[in-house]
Motif scaffolding. Structure first.
Motif, short mmCIF file in Angstrom:
data_model
loop_
_atom_site.label_atom_id
_atom_site.label_comp_id
_atom_site.label_asym_id
_atom_site.label_seq_id
_atom_site.Cartn_x
_atom_site.Cartn_y
_atom_site.Cartn_z
N ASN A 76 39.24 45.61 37.78
CA ASN A 76 38.14 46.28 37.08
C ASN A 76 36.81 45.69 37.54
OD1 ASN A 76 39.75 47.84 34.94
ND2 ASN A 76 40.48 45.74 34.63
N PRO A 77 35.70 46.37 37.24
CA PRO A 77 34.40 45.80 37.58
C PRO A 77 34.21 44.40 36.99
CG PRO A 77 34.15 48.08 36.90
CD PRO A 77 35.58 47.70 36.62
N LYS A 78 33.73 43.49 37.83
CA LYS A 78 33.40 42.11 37.44
C LYS A 78 34.62 41.30 37.02
CE LYS A 78 28.72 43.38 36.01
NZ LYS A 78 27.66 43.27 34.97
N SER A 79 35.83 41.80 37.30
CA SER A 79 37.03 41.06 36.92
C SER A 79 37.31 39.93 37.90
CB SER A 79 38.24 41.99 36.86
OG SER A 79 38.56 42.48 38.14
N LYS A 80 38.13 38.99 37.48
CA LYS A 80 38.61 37.95 38.38
C LYS A 80 39.66 38.55 39.31
CE LYS A 80 36.28 34.51 36.54
NZ LYS A 80 35.22 33.82 37.30
N PHE A 81 39.82 37.91 40.47
CA PHE A 81 40.85 38.35 41.41
C PHE A 81 42.20 37.75 41.00
CE2 PHE A 81 36.88 38.47 43.78
CZ PHE A 81 36.96 39.69 44.43
N THR A 82 43.23 38.56 41.10
CA THR A 82 44.59 38.08 40.86
C THR A 82 45.44 38.38 42.09
OG1 THR A 82 45.24 40.17 39.81
CG2 THR A 82 44.43 38.41 38.37
N LYS A 83 46.37 37.51 42.37
CA LYS A 83 47.24 37.68 43.54
C LYS A 83 48.35 38.68 43.20
CE LYS A 83 49.81 34.99 46.98
NZ LYS A 83 50.27 33.62 47.33
#
Length: 336
Positions: free
Chosen positions: A11-18
Protein backbone atom coordinates in the motif's frame (compact mmCIF):
# COMPACT_ATOMS: atom_id res chain seq x y z
CA UNK A 1 7.96 -21.15 -13.77
CA UNK A 2 9.54 -20.97 -10.29
CA UNK A 3 8.65 -17.99 -8.15
CA UNK A 4 11.18 -15.29 -7.32
CA UNK A 5 11.81 -13.44 -4.07
CA UNK A 6 10.93 -9.76 -3.91
CA UNK A 7 10.52 -6.90 -1.47
CA UNK A 8 6.93 -5.74 -1.92
CA UNK A 9 5.06 -2.58 -0.86
CA UNK A 10 1.40 -3.51 -0.48
CA UNK A 11 0.00 0.00 0.00
CA UNK A 12 1.09 3.65 -0.22
CA UNK A 13 3.79 4.49 2.35
CA UNK A 14 3.83 0.89 3.62
CA UNK A 15 6.92 -0.98 4.74
CA UNK A 16 8.43 -3.51 2.37
CA UNK A 17 7.86 -7.17 3.13
CA UNK A 18 9.67 -10.11 1.57
CA UNK A 19 7.36 -12.20 -0.60
CA UNK A 20 7.44 -14.73 -3.41
CA UNK A 21 6.01 -13.57 -6.74
CA UNK A 22 5.42 -15.17 -10.12
CA UNK A 23 6.88 -13.36 -13.14
CA UNK A 24 4.95 -15.56 -15.57
CA UNK A 25 6.35 -16.86 -18.86
CA UNK A 26 9.31 -15.06 -20.40
CA UNK A 27 8.26 -12.84 -23.31
CA UNK A 28 9.54 -13.36 -26.83
CA UNK A 29 11.70 -10.21 -26.72
CA UNK A 30 12.34 -10.14 -22.98
CA UNK A 31 15.57 -10.57 -21.04
CA UNK A 32 15.67 -11.95 -17.51
CA UNK A 33 18.35 -10.64 -15.19
CA UNK A 34 19.57 -11.98 -11.85
CA UNK A 35 19.73 -8.84 -9.73
CA UNK A 36 23.04 -8.19 -7.98
CA UNK A 37 22.64 -4.51 -7.09
CA UNK A 38 19.83 -1.97 -7.24
CA UNK A 39 19.98 1.73 -6.49
CA UNK A 40 17.36 3.55 -4.45
CA UNK A 41 16.22 6.68 -6.28
CA UNK A 42 14.01 9.45 -4.92
CA UNK A 43 11.53 8.42 -7.63
CA UNK A 44 11.19 5.07 -5.84
CA UNK A 45 10.14 6.99 -2.74
CA UNK A 46 7.69 9.09 -4.78
CA UNK A 47 6.10 5.97 -6.26
CA UNK A 48 6.02 4.25 -2.85
CA UNK A 49 4.13 7.23 -1.43
CA UNK A 50 1.98 7.65 -4.59
CA UNK A 51 3.11 11.28 -4.79
CA UNK A 52 2.39 11.37 -8.53
CA UNK A 53 -0.97 9.59 -8.31
CA UNK A 54 -0.07 6.81 -10.78
CA UNK A 55 1.37 4.13 -8.49
CA UNK A 56 0.04 0.56 -8.66
CA UNK A 57 0.05 -1.82 -5.70
CA UNK A 58 1.32 -4.25 -4.72
CA UNK A 59 4.54 -2.62 -5.95
CA UNK A 60 8.02 -4.02 -6.45
CA UNK A 61 10.17 -0.91 -6.86
CA UNK A 62 13.79 -0.42 -7.89
CA UNK A 63 14.91 0.87 -11.29
CA UNK A 64 18.69 1.29 -11.07
CA UNK A 65 19.46 -2.36 -11.59
CA UNK A 66 22.65 -4.20 -12.42
CA UNK A 67 23.13 -7.93 -12.68
CA UNK A 68 23.71 -10.90 -14.97
CA UNK A 69 21.55 -12.14 -17.83
CA UNK A 70 20.17 -15.59 -17.00
CA UNK A 71 17.58 -16.06 -19.78
CA UNK A 72 16.58 -14.48 -23.07
CA UNK A 73 13.44 -14.75 -25.15
CA UNK A 74 13.77 -16.32 -28.62
CA UNK A 75 13.34 -12.95 -30.37
CA UNK A 76 15.68 -10.93 -28.10
CA UNK A 77 18.61 -9.32 -29.90
CA UNK A 78 22.11 -8.22 -28.96
CA UNK A 79 22.12 -9.74 -25.46
CA UNK A 80 23.74 -12.98 -24.29
CA UNK A 81 23.28 -15.18 -21.23
CA UNK A 82 26.04 -14.41 -18.73
CA UNK A 83 26.39 -10.79 -19.83
CA UNK A 84 26.54 -8.02 -17.20
CA UNK A 85 23.74 -5.54 -17.87
CA UNK A 86 21.68 -2.76 -16.37
CA UNK A 87 18.02 -1.70 -16.45
CA UNK A 88 16.80 1.81 -15.66
CA UNK A 89 13.51 3.70 -15.44
CA UNK A 90 12.02 2.19 -18.60
CA UNK A 91 11.69 -1.54 -19.17
CA UNK A 92 9.79 -1.60 -22.46
CA UNK A 93 8.63 0.46 -25.44
CA UNK A 94 6.63 -0.59 -28.50
CA UNK A 95 9.55 -0.33 -30.99
CA UNK A 96 7.26 0.63 -33.89
CA UNK A 97 5.67 4.04 -33.16
CA UNK A 98 7.00 7.30 -34.57
CA UNK A 99 8.86 8.08 -31.35
CA UNK A 100 10.58 4.71 -31.17
CA UNK A 101 11.41 4.75 -34.88
CA UNK A 102 12.97 8.22 -34.55
CA UNK A 103 15.17 7.18 -31.61
CA UNK A 104 13.00 8.81 -28.93
CA UNK A 105 11.94 5.55 -27.30
CA UNK A 106 11.52 7.24 -23.91
CA UNK A 107 8.55 9.19 -25.34
CA UNK A 108 6.78 6.07 -26.59
CA UNK A 109 3.10 6.26 -25.57
CA UNK A 110 3.19 2.55 -24.73
CA UNK A 111 6.42 2.65 -22.71
CA UNK A 112 6.43 0.74 -19.44
CA UNK A 113 8.06 2.20 -16.32
CA UNK A 114 10.08 -0.45 -14.54
CA UNK A 115 8.37 0.26 -11.20
CA UNK A 116 4.78 1.15 -12.19
CA UNK A 117 2.67 -1.90 -12.98
CA UNK A 118 5.86 -3.88 -13.54
CA UNK A 119 8.14 -5.88 -11.25
CA UNK A 120 11.21 -3.77 -10.46
CA UNK A 121 14.67 -4.50 -9.17
CA UNK A 122 14.02 -5.02 -5.46
CA UNK A 123 13.75 -8.69 -6.38
CA UNK A 124 16.01 -11.62 -7.13
CA UNK A 125 15.06 -11.48 -10.83
CA UNK A 126 13.82 -8.71 -13.12
CA UNK A 127 12.83 -8.54 -16.78
CA UNK A 128 12.99 -5.95 -19.54
CA UNK A 129 12.80 -5.68 -23.30
CA UNK A 130 16.17 -6.36 -24.93
CA UNK A 131 16.46 -2.79 -26.25
CA UNK A 132 16.21 -1.41 -22.69
CA UNK A 133 18.67 -3.96 -21.26
CA UNK A 134 21.96 -2.10 -21.35
CA UNK A 135 25.36 -3.84 -21.54
CA UNK A 136 27.69 -2.49 -18.85
CA UNK A 137 31.21 -1.51 -20.00
CA UNK A 138 33.88 -3.67 -18.38
CA UNK A 139 35.64 -0.69 -16.77
CA UNK A 140 32.56 0.30 -14.76
CA UNK A 141 32.15 -1.46 -11.40
CA UNK A 142 28.82 -3.26 -11.36
CA UNK A 143 28.21 -2.34 -7.72
CA UNK A 144 28.36 1.40 -8.47
CA UNK A 145 26.79 1.60 -11.93
CA UNK A 146 23.07 1.30 -11.10
CA UNK A 147 22.49 5.00 -10.28
CA UNK A 148 23.93 5.96 -13.67
CA UNK A 149 21.01 4.19 -15.37
CA UNK A 150 18.51 6.74 -14.02
CA UNK A 151 20.18 9.70 -12.32
CA UNK A 152 23.19 9.51 -14.59
CA UNK A 153 21.36 9.65 -17.91
CA UNK A 154 18.90 12.24 -16.56
CA UNK A 155 21.71 14.78 -16.17
CA UNK A 156 23.95 13.51 -18.97
CA UNK A 157 21.33 13.90 -21.68
CA UNK A 158 20.84 17.69 -21.36
CA UNK A 159 24.57 18.24 -20.88
CA UNK A 160 25.31 16.25 -24.05
CA UNK A 161 22.63 18.25 -25.88
CA UNK A 162 23.32 21.79 -24.66
CA UNK A 163 26.75 22.04 -23.01
CA UNK A 164 29.99 22.85 -24.84
CA UNK A 165 33.59 22.43 -23.65
CA UNK A 166 33.97 26.21 -23.86
CA UNK A 167 30.78 26.82 -21.89
CA UNK A 168 30.12 28.04 -18.38
CA UNK A 169 27.74 25.62 -16.70
CA UNK A 170 26.00 25.90 -13.36
CA UNK A 171 24.66 22.87 -11.52
CA UNK A 172 21.86 23.82 -9.11
CA UNK A 173 21.61 21.32 -6.26
CA UNK A 174 24.41 18.95 -5.28
CA UNK A 175 22.57 15.77 -4.37
CA UNK A 176 22.03 12.44 -6.07
CA UNK A 177 21.55 14.05 -9.49
CA UNK A 178 23.67 17.15 -9.03
CA UNK A 179 26.90 15.50 -7.93
CA UNK A 180 26.83 13.35 -11.09
CA UNK A 181 26.08 16.43 -13.19
CA UNK A 182 29.15 18.17 -11.77
CA UNK A 183 31.31 15.15 -12.63
CA UNK A 184 29.97 14.93 -16.18
CA UNK A 185 30.18 18.70 -16.85
CA UNK A 186 33.76 18.83 -15.56
CA UNK A 187 34.69 15.88 -17.79
CA UNK A 188 33.08 17.70 -20.74
CA UNK A 189 35.63 20.49 -20.17
CA UNK A 190 33.16 23.11 -18.98
CA UNK A 191 33.81 25.71 -16.32
CA UNK A 192 31.52 24.38 -13.60
CA UNK A 193 29.83 26.29 -10.79
CA UNK A 194 27.96 24.33 -8.15
CA UNK A 195 24.98 25.88 -6.37
CA UNK A 196 24.08 24.26 -3.06
CA UNK A 197 22.11 25.26 0.02
CA UNK A 198 24.39 23.17 2.24
CA UNK A 199 27.76 24.64 3.22
CA UNK A 200 28.82 21.14 4.27
CA UNK A 201 28.84 20.23 0.56
CA UNK A 202 31.10 23.07 -0.63
CA UNK A 203 34.31 21.05 -0.41
CA UNK A 204 32.71 17.90 -1.80
CA UNK A 205 31.36 19.85 -4.78
CA UNK A 206 34.90 20.98 -5.57
CA UNK A 207 36.12 17.40 -5.14
CA UNK A 208 33.52 16.32 -7.72
CA UNK A 209 35.01 18.81 -10.18
CA UNK A 210 33.34 22.16 -9.55
CA UNK A 211 35.57 25.18 -10.13
CA UNK A 212 33.33 27.49 -8.10
CA UNK A 213 30.68 26.98 -5.40
CA UNK A 214 27.85 29.38 -4.55
CA UNK A 215 25.13 29.19 -1.91
CA UNK A 216 21.78 28.72 -3.61
CA UNK A 217 20.19 30.52 -0.63
CA UNK A 218 22.28 33.68 -1.17
CA UNK A 219 20.37 35.79 -3.69
CA UNK A 220 22.95 38.58 -3.55
CA UNK A 221 25.72 36.15 -4.51
CA UNK A 222 23.64 34.83 -7.40
CA UNK A 223 22.82 38.36 -8.57
CA UNK A 224 26.55 39.11 -8.85
CA UNK A 225 26.69 36.39 -11.53
CA UNK A 226 24.28 38.14 -13.91
CA UNK A 227 24.88 37.25 -17.55
CA UNK A 228 27.46 34.53 -16.83
CA UNK A 229 26.07 31.05 -17.58
CA UNK A 230 25.49 29.36 -20.90
CA UNK A 231 23.59 26.57 -19.13
CA UNK A 232 22.04 26.18 -15.69
CA UNK A 233 20.99 22.61 -14.91
CA UNK A 234 18.45 22.51 -12.06
CA UNK A 235 18.40 19.20 -10.18
CA UNK A 236 16.44 20.28 -7.08
CA UNK A 237 12.72 19.88 -6.32
CA UNK A 238 12.30 22.98 -4.15
CA UNK A 239 11.56 26.66 -4.92
CA UNK A 240 14.57 28.97 -5.37
CA UNK A 241 15.17 32.56 -6.46
CA UNK A 242 14.29 31.82 -10.09
CA UNK A 243 14.42 35.42 -11.29
CA UNK A 244 18.03 35.80 -10.10
CA UNK A 245 19.01 32.46 -11.62
CA UNK A 246 17.42 33.36 -14.97
CA UNK A 247 19.23 36.71 -14.85
CA UNK A 248 22.49 34.75 -14.35
CA UNK A 249 22.11 33.30 -17.86
CA UNK A 250 24.28 34.70 -20.64
CA UNK A 251 22.62 35.79 -23.89
CA UNK A 252 21.16 32.69 -25.56
CA UNK A 253 21.65 30.86 -22.25
CA UNK A 254 19.34 28.12 -21.06
CA UNK A 255 17.95 27.04 -17.69
CA UNK A 256 17.04 23.36 -17.85
CA UNK A 257 15.05 21.47 -15.24
CA UNK A 258 15.50 17.79 -14.41
CA UNK A 259 14.34 18.09 -10.80
CA UNK A 260 10.58 17.92 -10.27
CA UNK A 261 9.94 21.33 -8.72
CA UNK A 262 6.56 20.97 -7.05
CA UNK A 263 5.48 24.63 -7.15
CA UNK A 264 4.78 26.81 -10.16
CA UNK A 265 7.79 28.75 -11.40
CA UNK A 266 6.99 32.45 -11.97
CA UNK A 267 8.50 33.68 -15.23
CA UNK A 268 8.74 37.23 -16.54
CA UNK A 269 9.09 36.95 -20.30
CA UNK A 270 11.12 40.17 -20.68
CA UNK A 271 14.45 38.86 -19.24
CA UNK A 272 14.09 35.86 -21.56
CA UNK A 273 13.18 37.91 -24.64
CA UNK A 274 15.86 40.60 -24.47
CA UNK A 275 18.72 38.06 -24.26
CA UNK A 276 17.08 35.18 -26.16
CA UNK A 277 17.24 32.96 -23.08
CA UNK A 278 15.39 29.64 -22.87
CA UNK A 279 13.68 27.47 -20.27
CA UNK A 280 13.46 23.73 -20.90
CA UNK A 281 13.16 20.37 -19.19
CA UNK A 282 13.65 16.68 -19.91
CA UNK A 283 13.10 13.21 -18.43
CA UNK A 284 15.55 10.31 -18.82
CA UNK A 285 16.70 9.33 -22.31
CA UNK A 286 16.39 6.63 -24.97
CA UNK A 287 18.61 3.53 -25.03
CA UNK A 288 21.24 5.19 -27.25
CA UNK A 289 21.62 8.05 -24.76
CA UNK A 290 22.04 5.56 -21.91
CA UNK A 291 24.65 3.64 -23.91
CA UNK A 292 26.54 6.86 -24.73
CA UNK A 293 26.42 7.92 -21.09
CA UNK A 294 27.79 4.56 -19.92
CA UNK A 295 30.61 4.77 -22.46
CA UNK A 296 31.46 8.33 -21.41
CA UNK A 297 31.41 7.33 -17.74
CA UNK A 298 33.71 4.42 -18.52
CA UNK A 299 36.17 6.60 -20.46
CA UNK A 300 36.33 9.20 -17.67
CA UNK A 301 36.02 6.88 -14.64
CA UNK A 302 32.79 8.53 -13.52
CA UNK A 303 30.77 6.71 -10.88
CA UNK A 304 28.36 8.01 -8.24
CA UNK A 305 29.31 8.45 -4.61
CA UNK A 306 27.29 5.73 -2.91
CA UNK A 307 26.23 4.20 0.37
CA UNK A 308 25.46 0.47 0.39
CA UNK A 309 22.84 -1.42 2.39
CA UNK A 310 21.97 -5.11 2.17
CA UNK A 311 18.64 -5.39 0.36
CA UNK A 312 17.31 -7.11 3.50
CA UNK A 313 17.65 -3.68 5.17
CA UNK A 314 15.53 -1.98 2.50
CA UNK A 315 13.22 -0.30 5.01
CA UNK A 316 16.20 1.21 6.83
CA UNK A 317 17.59 2.42 3.50
CA UNK A 318 14.31 4.17 2.63
CA UNK A 319 14.20 5.83 6.05
CA UNK A 320 17.74 7.07 5.43
CA UNK A 321 16.70 8.47 2.03
CA UNK A 322 13.49 10.09 3.30
CA UNK A 323 15.41 11.76 6.13
CA UNK A 324 17.64 13.43 3.54
CA UNK A 325 20.77 11.71 4.83
CA UNK A 326 21.87 9.97 1.61
CA UNK A 327 25.36 10.98 0.43
CA UNK A 328 24.78 10.77 -2.47
CA UNK A 329 23.10 7.65 -3.88
CA UNK A 330 21.98 4.52 -2.02
CA UNK A 331 22.63 1.08 -3.49
CA UNK A 332 21.09 -2.14 -2.19
CA UNK A 333 23.19 -5.31 -2.42
CA UNK A 334 20.97 -8.29 -3.23
CA UNK A 335 21.17 -10.83 -0.39
CA UNK A 336 18.23 -13.15 -1.02
Amino acid sequence: MPKVAAWVASNPKSKFTKQEIDLGPLGQEEVEVAVEYCGVCHSDLSVLNNDWGNSKYPAVLGHEITGEVVAIGPAAKGIKVGQKVGIGWTSKSCMHCRQCMSGNHNFCPESVATIIGHTGGFASRVRAHWAWTMPIPEKLPLAETGPLLCGGVTVFNPLATYAKPTGRVGIVGIGGLGHLAVKFAAAFGCEVTAFTSSESKFKEARDFGAHNVVSSKDSSAIQKLAGVFDLLLVTVNVPLDWSSLIAALAPKGRIHFVGVVTEDIPVNIFPLLVAQRSISSSPIGPPIAIANMLDFASWHNITPKTEHFPMSQINKAFEHLEAGKARYRIVLDADF
